[in-house]
Design a protein around this motif. Structure first.
Motif, PDB file in Angstrom:
ATOM      1  N   ASP A 150     -34.358  20.558  -7.405  1.00 28.71           N
ATOM      2  CA  ASP A 150     -33.871  20.618  -8.793  1.00 28.71           C
ATOM      3  C   ASP A 150     -33.380  19.264  -9.288  1.00 28.71           C
ATOM      4  O   ASP A 150     -33.008  19.138 -10.454  1.00 28.71           O
ATOM      5  CB  ASP A 150     -32.729  21.631  -8.903  1.00 28.71           C
ATOM      6  N   ILE A 151     -33.353  18.273  -8.388  1.00 29.04           N
ATOM      7  CA  ILE A 151     -32.852  16.940  -8.743  1.00 29.04           C
ATOM      8  C   ILE A 151     -33.994  15.941  -8.634  1.00 29.04           C
ATOM      9  O   ILE A 151     -34.692  15.887  -7.622  1.00 29.04           O
ATOM     10  CB  ILE A 151     -31.701  16.514  -7.810  1.00 29.04           C
ATOM     11  N   VAL A 152     -34.182  15.139  -9.676  1.00 30.43           N
ATOM     12  CA  VAL A 152     -35.216  14.098  -9.663  1.00 30.43           C
ATOM     13  C   VAL A 152     -34.568  12.776 -10.062  1.00 30.43           C
ATOM     14  O   VAL A 152     -33.503  12.739 -10.687  1.00 30.43           O
ATOM     15  CB  VAL A 152     -36.375  14.428 -10.632  1.00 30.43           C
ATOM     16  N   GLY A 153     -35.212  11.695  -9.668  1.00 27.50           N
ATOM     17  CA  GLY A 153     -34.744  10.381 -10.087  1.00 27.50           C
ATOM     18  C   GLY A 153     -33.816   9.688  -9.116  1.00 27.50           C
ATOM     19  O   GLY A 153     -33.307   8.614  -9.430  1.00 27.50           O
ATOM     20  N   CYS A 154     -33.569  10.273  -7.942  1.00 31.71           N
ATOM     21  CA  CYS A 154     -32.706   9.620  -6.942  1.00 31.71           C
ATOM     22  C   CYS A 154     -33.219   9.937  -5.536  1.00 31.71           C
ATOM     23  O   CYS A 154     -32.487  10.484  -4.706  1.00 31.71           O
ATOM     24  CB  CYS A 154     -31.247  10.043  -7.112  1.00 31.71           C
ATOM     25  N   ASN A 155     -34.473   9.603  -5.299  1.00 28.35           N
ATOM     26  CA  ASN A 155     -35.117   9.947  -4.029  1.00 28.35           C
ATOM     27  C   ASN A 155     -34.440   9.274  -2.834  1.00 28.35           C
ATOM     28  O   ASN A 155     -34.304   9.880  -1.768  1.00 28.35           O
ATOM     29  CB  ASN A 155     -36.595   9.567  -4.068  1.00 28.35           C
ATOM     30  N   GLU A 156     -34.038   8.003  -2.995  1.00 31.33           N
ATOM     31  CA  GLU A 156     -33.416   7.279  -1.889  1.00 31.33           C
ATOM     32  C   GLU A 156     -32.094   7.928  -1.489  1.00 31.33           C
ATOM     33  O   GLU A 156     -31.789   8.061  -0.299  1.00 31.33           O
ATOM     34  CB  GLU A 156     -33.174   5.811  -2.263  1.00 31.33           C
ATOM     35  N   ALA A 157     -31.304   8.334  -2.472  1.00 32.57           N
ATOM     36  CA  ALA A 157     -30.027   8.994  -2.179  1.00 32.57           C
ATOM     37  C   ALA A 157     -30.257  10.329  -1.486  1.00 32.57           C
ATOM     38  O   ALA A 157     -29.529  10.689  -0.548  1.00 32.57           O
ATOM     39  CB  ALA A 157     -29.237   9.192  -3.477  1.00 32.57           C
ATOM     40  N   LYS A 158     -31.271  11.072  -1.912  1.00 38.25           N
ATOM     41  CA  LYS A 158     -31.564  12.364  -1.287  1.00 38.25           C
ATOM     42  C   LYS A 158     -31.974  12.195   0.167  1.00 38.25           C
ATOM     43  O   LYS A 158     -31.606  13.004   1.025  1.00 38.25           O
ATOM     44  CB  LYS A 158     -32.660  13.088  -2.074  1.00 38.25           C
ATOM     45  N   LEU A 159     -32.723  11.146   0.462  1.00 35.17           N
ATOM     46  CA  LEU A 159     -33.149  10.902   1.846  1.00 35.17           C
ATOM     47  C   LEU A 159     -31.950  10.642   2.758  1.00 35.17           C
ATOM     48  O   LEU A 159     -31.886  11.162   3.885  1.00 35.17           O
ATOM     49  CB  LEU A 159     -34.104   9.703   1.904  1.00 35.17           C
ATOM     50  N   GLU A 160     -30.978   9.854   2.267  1.00 32.06           N
ATOM     51  CA  GLU A 160     -29.807   9.553   3.094  1.00 32.06           C
ATOM     52  C   GLU A 160     -28.950  10.789   3.309  1.00 32.06           C
ATOM     53  O   GLU A 160     -28.411  11.006   4.396  1.00 32.06           O
ATOM     54  CB  GLU A 160     -28.976   8.445   2.429  1.00 32.06           C
ATOM     55  N   VAL A 161     -28.836  11.616   2.289  1.00 33.74           N
ATOM     56  CA  VAL A 161     -28.015  12.816   2.400  1.00 33.74           C
ATOM     57  C   VAL A 161     -28.696  13.857   3.282  1.00 33.74           C
ATOM     58  O   VAL A 161     -28.026  14.605   4.007  1.00 33.74           O
ATOM     59  CB  VAL A 161     -27.715  13.376   0.994  1.00 33.74           C
ATOM     60  N   LYS A 162     -30.026  13.893   3.260  1.00 32.13           N
ATOM     61  CA  LYS A 162     -30.761  14.860   4.090  1.00 32.13           C
ATOM     62  C   LYS A 162     -30.473  14.669   5.576  1.00 32.13           C
ATOM     63  O   LYS A 162     -30.422  15.629   6.343  1.00 32.13           O
ATOM     64  CB  LYS A 162     -32.267  14.729   3.824  1.00 32.13           C
ATOM     65  N   GLU A 163     -30.280  13.421   5.993  1.00 38.62           N
ATOM     66  CA  GLU A 163     -29.981  13.147   7.398  1.00 38.62           C
ATOM     67  C   GLU A 163     -28.678  13.821   7.819  1.00 38.62           C
ATOM     68  O   GLU A 163     -28.567  14.349   8.930  1.00 38.62           O
ATOM     69  CB  GLU A 163     -29.892  11.638   7.623  1.00 38.62           C
ATOM     70  N   ILE A 164     -27.693  13.798   6.941  1.00 44.28           N
ATOM     71  CA  ILE A 164     -26.396  14.420   7.261  1.00 44.28           C
ATOM     72  C   ILE A 164     -26.542  15.932   7.347  1.00 44.28           C
ATOM     73  O   ILE A 164     -25.978  16.581   8.237  1.00 44.28           O
ATOM     74  CB  ILE A 164     -25.356  14.028   6.202  1.00 44.28           C
ATOM     75  N   ILE A 165     -27.328  16.503   6.446  1.00 42.55           N
ATOM     76  CA  ILE A 165     -27.556  17.950   6.477  1.00 42.55           C
ATOM     77  C   ILE A 165     -28.301  18.339   7.752  1.00 42.55           C
ATOM     78  O   ILE A 165     -27.980  19.346   8.401  1.00 42.55           O
ATOM     79  CB  ILE A 165     -28.330  18.392   5.217  1.00 42.55           C
ATOM     80  N   ASP A 166     -29.290  17.537   8.141  1.00 40.12           N
ATOM     81  CA  ASP A 166     -30.011  17.799   9.394  1.00 40.12           C
ATOM     82  C   ASP A 166     -29.072  17.713  10.590  1.00 40.12           C
ATOM     83  O   ASP A 166     -29.197  18.476  11.554  1.00 40.12           O
ATOM     84  CB  ASP A 166     -31.152  16.796   9.554  1.00 40.12           C
ATOM     85  N   PHE A 167     -28.127  16.770  10.535  1.00 35.14           N
ATOM     86  CA  PHE A 167     -27.162  16.621  11.619  1.00 35.14           C
ATOM     87  C   PHE A 167     -26.300  17.883  11.752  1.00 35.14           C
ATOM     88  O   PHE A 167     -26.000  18.344  12.854  1.00 35.14           O
ATOM     89  CB  PHE A 167     -26.276  15.403  11.356  1.00 35.14           C
ATOM     90  N   LEU A 168     -25.909  18.451  10.636  1.00 30.25           N
ATOM     91  CA  LEU A 168     -25.096  19.665  10.663  1.00 30.25           C
ATOM     92  C   LEU A 168     -25.906  20.869  11.108  1.00 30.25           C
ATOM     93  O   LEU A 168     -25.390  21.764  11.794  1.00 30.25           O
ATOM     94  CB  LEU A 168     -24.495  19.921   9.277  1.00 30.25           C
ATOM     95  N   ARG A 169     -27.181  20.912  10.726  1.00 30.41           N
ATOM     96  CA  ARG A 169     -28.027  22.043  11.102  1.00 30.41           C
ATOM     97  C   ARG A 169     -28.468  21.966  12.556  1.00 30.41           C
ATOM     98  O   ARG A 169     -28.469  22.977  13.266  1.00 30.41           O
ATOM     99  CB  ARG A 169     -29.264  22.082  10.185  1.00 30.41           C
ATOM    100  N   LYS A 170     -28.879  20.763  12.998  1.00 32.31           N
ATOM    101  CA  LYS A 170     -29.416  20.589  14.362  1.00 32.31           C
ATOM    102  C   LYS A 170     -28.673  19.451  15.064  1.00 32.31           C
ATOM    103  O   LYS A 170     -29.224  18.354  15.252  1.00 32.31           O
ATOM    104  CB  LYS A 170     -30.911  20.272  14.290  1.00 32.31           C
ATOM    105  N   PRO A 171     -27.426  19.674  15.449  1.00 31.08           N
ATOM    106  CA  PRO A 171     -26.662  18.583  16.069  1.00 31.08           C
ATOM    107  C   PRO A 171     -27.193  18.170  17.436  1.00 31.08           C
ATOM    108  O   PRO A 171     -27.071  17.010  17.828  1.00 31.08           O
ATOM    109  CB  PRO A 171     -25.250  19.168  16.170  1.00 31.08           C
ATOM    110  N   VAL A 172     -27.798  19.118  18.179  1.00 31.23           N
ATOM    111  CA  VAL A 172     -28.286  18.820  19.532  1.00 31.23           C
ATOM    112  C   VAL A 172     -29.366  17.749  19.502  1.00 31.23           C
ATOM    113  O   VAL A 172     -29.432  16.874  20.377  1.00 31.23           O
ATOM    114  CB  VAL A 172     -28.813  20.108  20.201  1.00 31.23           C
ATOM    115  N   LYS A 173     -30.193  17.787  18.478  1.00 31.95           N
ATOM    116  CA  LYS A 173     -31.296  16.830  18.345  1.00 31.95           C
ATOM    117  C   LYS A 173     -30.781  15.388  18.303  1.00 31.95           C
ATOM    118  O   LYS A 173     -31.375  14.478  18.889  1.00 31.95           O
ATOM    119  CB  LYS A 173     -32.071  17.163  17.065  1.00 31.95           C
ATOM    120  N   PHE A 174     -29.653  15.168  17.641  1.00 32.72           N
ATOM    121  CA  PHE A 174     -29.100  13.817  17.505  1.00 32.72           C
ATOM    122  C   PHE A 174     -28.200  13.443  18.684  1.00 32.72           C
ATOM    123  O   PHE A 174     -28.114  12.275  19.059  1.00 32.72           O
ATOM    124  CB  PHE A 174     -28.297  13.716  16.203  1.00 32.72           C
ATOM    125  N   LEU A 175     -27.546  14.434  19.269  1.00 34.19           N
ATOM    126  CA  LEU A 175     -26.623  14.157  20.363  1.00 34.19           C
ATOM    127  C   LEU A 175     -27.338  13.721  21.632  1.00 34.19           C
ATOM    128  O   LEU A 175     -26.723  13.107  22.509  1.00 34.19           O
ATOM    129  CB  LEU A 175     -25.766  15.397  20.650  1.00 34.19           C
TER     130      LEU A 175
END
Length: 586
Positions: A150-175
């Motif tokens: 639903d958000i357009v015009g800030c793709n770079e910001a969305k990419l950085e925030v997605k990493e944090i969401i992935d970390f919360l969803r799949k912490p084992v992958k990063f640990l």
């Protein structure tokens, strides 16, 4: 005693209720019960004397002009008398062996109720603020989720925030590789670029609790409450971790600490926030998300890694992102066939997403008021002009001829100089504080201006005044160019003071980068430097003025044709302007 225990129990229960109005009503009820007087029978003075002579009065209390009494049947009464007869009345009372009092048992409480009731309420309010008040943090509900799509015009910001969401969803992958989740993310950008909207989308994407609060909710007039609220927020977050805390407008509590300015409440709140974010206790499963449009005023201790590990910059959208934002909003409204997102994206250089939405919403409102079924490009242009300049001033009586020559001068120079943004609209209809305006559109956003671009822009700004001078004479030029002269002077000032476009002054910054654009000569180290600076500004302005005057004198025929077209149509657009430049008058 039993009654007081019941009151105390009710007092404890009522302060657990969140709505303040219920608490206030309860306090008023208590005050009424404690201090209100009983209903007493009122009799006239002659009846009182009759009862006195009949020896039916057992006891009386004298209070000013009032006499309160109790009969032999234990009935209470009240009467009014004149103090002149007080000595005579006392002799009668003493003769009949009647008890006399001059002070009532409940007089002191009545005095408090009448004079200091609101002070008591205020003291109770302070006690409530200190001991009972908690943070206003809210938990985001799952209804009406906003997603990244639903958000357009800030793709770079969305990419950085997605990493944090992935970390919360799949912490084992990063640990597995020893990664640690970022403790804080700071969203930085001008107003209207979508910082809060991005935070809302995070709550829609992440499957973790999302708590949000404004920076101003921490600050109160009582010292210590802000720090208590910070502790309360993190205590709530620890009970439901992993979770995200979003603090909007964090600059309200995160300002730099200053020895010269004492604000103990704000500093205590900031210190508590610093400790909670990275103190002795680790909150590894709590992520702080904050937004601000004034990062330069934030305290350095707050910005360091370990507190805000990531800083995501959300800039104003470029031409491609503006087109995507416009298309997203256009998909939700009915449009006329002549509406093109590409053209609107070219004419909204420097607009934020919020400003673009406001223009489209204003166009929809105007179309509704006119009972139109579709929104046309005309309504969008009207909304954009209203947003940029203001409403049409129908009451203004202006010299159309002079204004037409002024705007024609801007237009001709803008089309003739090297690499200037094309003109797409010229009007002599007064709007806001302007009598006329020349509007440009950008084929592409240019963030790296050269010296020739800046000089050409100054020439375009001065062209209106020069056109008036050529057509009307030096004695008949007007003050209509005041804003143009201001912009030209500021641009020349920045060329020297910020960007180093001077061989005499050299590539030296004479003002800090965060200083405003108003002309200030107090920054210079000596009067000699100031004199050089002043001469260089005059040189830039005068050279541009002379060059522009030479060009416009050679194009006097074009100046006459374009001014006639403006007087006739009041507003001309790109195709008409190009035809005029080819000496084809439509």
């Amino acid at each position: 005693m039993f009654l007081y225990k019941i009151y105390f129990l009710f007092f404890k229960i009522i302060f657990k209720i969140k709505k303040n109005i219920i608490k206030i009503l309860f306090l008023l009820f208590l005050s009424y019960k404690f201090y209100i007087k009983k209903k007493i029978k009122i009799i006239i003075y002659s009846d009182f004397l009759n009862e006195l002579y009949k020896k039916n009065v057992k006891k009386i209390l004298i209070d000013g002009d009032y006499i309160y009494g109790i009969t032999t049947n234990n009935l209470e009464f009240k009467t009014i008398f004149n103090k002149i007869y007080l000595s005579k009345l006392i002799k009668i009372l003493i003769k009949n062996n009647i008890n006399i009092e001059f002070f009532r048992q409940f007089q002191f409480f009545n005095f408090i109720y009448c004079k200091y009731f609101y002070i008591i309420i205020f003291i109770l309010f302070i006690i409530y603020q200190i001991f009972f008040n908690k943070s206003n943090i809210k938990k985001k509900k799952n209804k009406n989720k906003i997603k990244f799509n639903d958000i357009v015009g800030c793709n770079e910001a969305k990419l950085e925030v997605k990493e944090i969401i992935d970390f919360l969803r799949k912490p084992v992958k990063f640990l597995k590789l020893g990664c640690k989740i970022p403790k804080g993310v700071l969203l930085i950008g001008p107003p209207g670029t979508g910082k809060t909207l991005l935070a809302k989308s995070i709550s829609g994407e992440a499957n973790v609790p999302f708590l949000y609060i404004s920076g101003s909710d921490f600050i109160e007039m009582f010292v210590g409450i802000g720090a208590a609220r910070v502790r309360d927020i993190f205590n709530k977050a620890k009970k439901i971790f992993p979770c995200i805390i979003f603090i909007d407008e964090i600059d309200a509590i995160g300002r730099k600490r200053n020895l010269n300015i004492n604000n103990e409440e704000r500093e205590q709140t900031l210190n508590q926030l610093l400790v909670e974010m990275d103190g002795f206790e680790s909150n590894n499963k709590i992520i702080i998300l904050a937004a601000t449009n004034r990062p330069e005023i934030l305290d350095l201790a707050l910005l360091r890694p370990g507190r805000f590990d990531r800083k995501i910059f959300m800039n104003l959208p470029d031409i491609n992102n503006r087109k995507k934002i416009i298309e997203l909003y256009f998909s939700k409204i009915p449009l006329f066939y002549n509406v093109y997102s590409k053209m609107l994206s070219k004419t909204t250089y420097g607009f934020s997403g919020a400003e673009i939405y406001n223009i489209i919403n204003e166009a929809a409102i105007n179309s509704t008021n006119k009972n139109l079924r579709l929104i046309s490009m005309y309504e969008i242009e009207e909304a954009k002009d209203k947003n940029l300049i203001g409403l049409k001033n129908q009451s203004y009586i202006i010299d159309k001829c002079n204004t037409a020559y002024h705007e024609s001068g801007h237009t001709i120079i803008a089309l003739l100089v090297y690499k200037h943004n094309p003109v797409y609209k010229v009007t002599i209809i007064p709007r806001g504080k302007t009598l006329g305006v020349t509007m440009f559109f950008s084929i592409k956003d240019n963030y790296n201006l050269s010296l020739i671009n800046l000089k050409n822009h100054i020439c375009t700004l001065l062209a209106g005044r020069i056109a008036e001078e050529i057509t009307s004479g030096l004695n008949y030029i007007t003050i209509g160019a005041s804003n143009d002269i201001k912009q030209a002077t500021e641009l020349a000032y920045n060329m020297l003071a910020k960007w180093g476009f001077s061989s005499k002054l050299g590539p030296i910054m004479y003002i800090p980068d965060n200083d405003n654009l108003n002309i200030k000569y107090g920054k210079f180290s000596s009067s000699k430097t100031y004199n050089k600076f002043d001469l260089e500004i005059q040189k830039i302005i005068n050279n541009c003025y002379l060059d522009t005057k030479i060009v416009l004198k050679t194009k006097r025929n074009l100046l006459n044709i374009m001014s006639k077209a403006l007087i006739l149509y009041e507003t001309i657009y790109y195709n008409q302007i190009i035809n005029i430049m080819k000496c084809i008058f439509i």
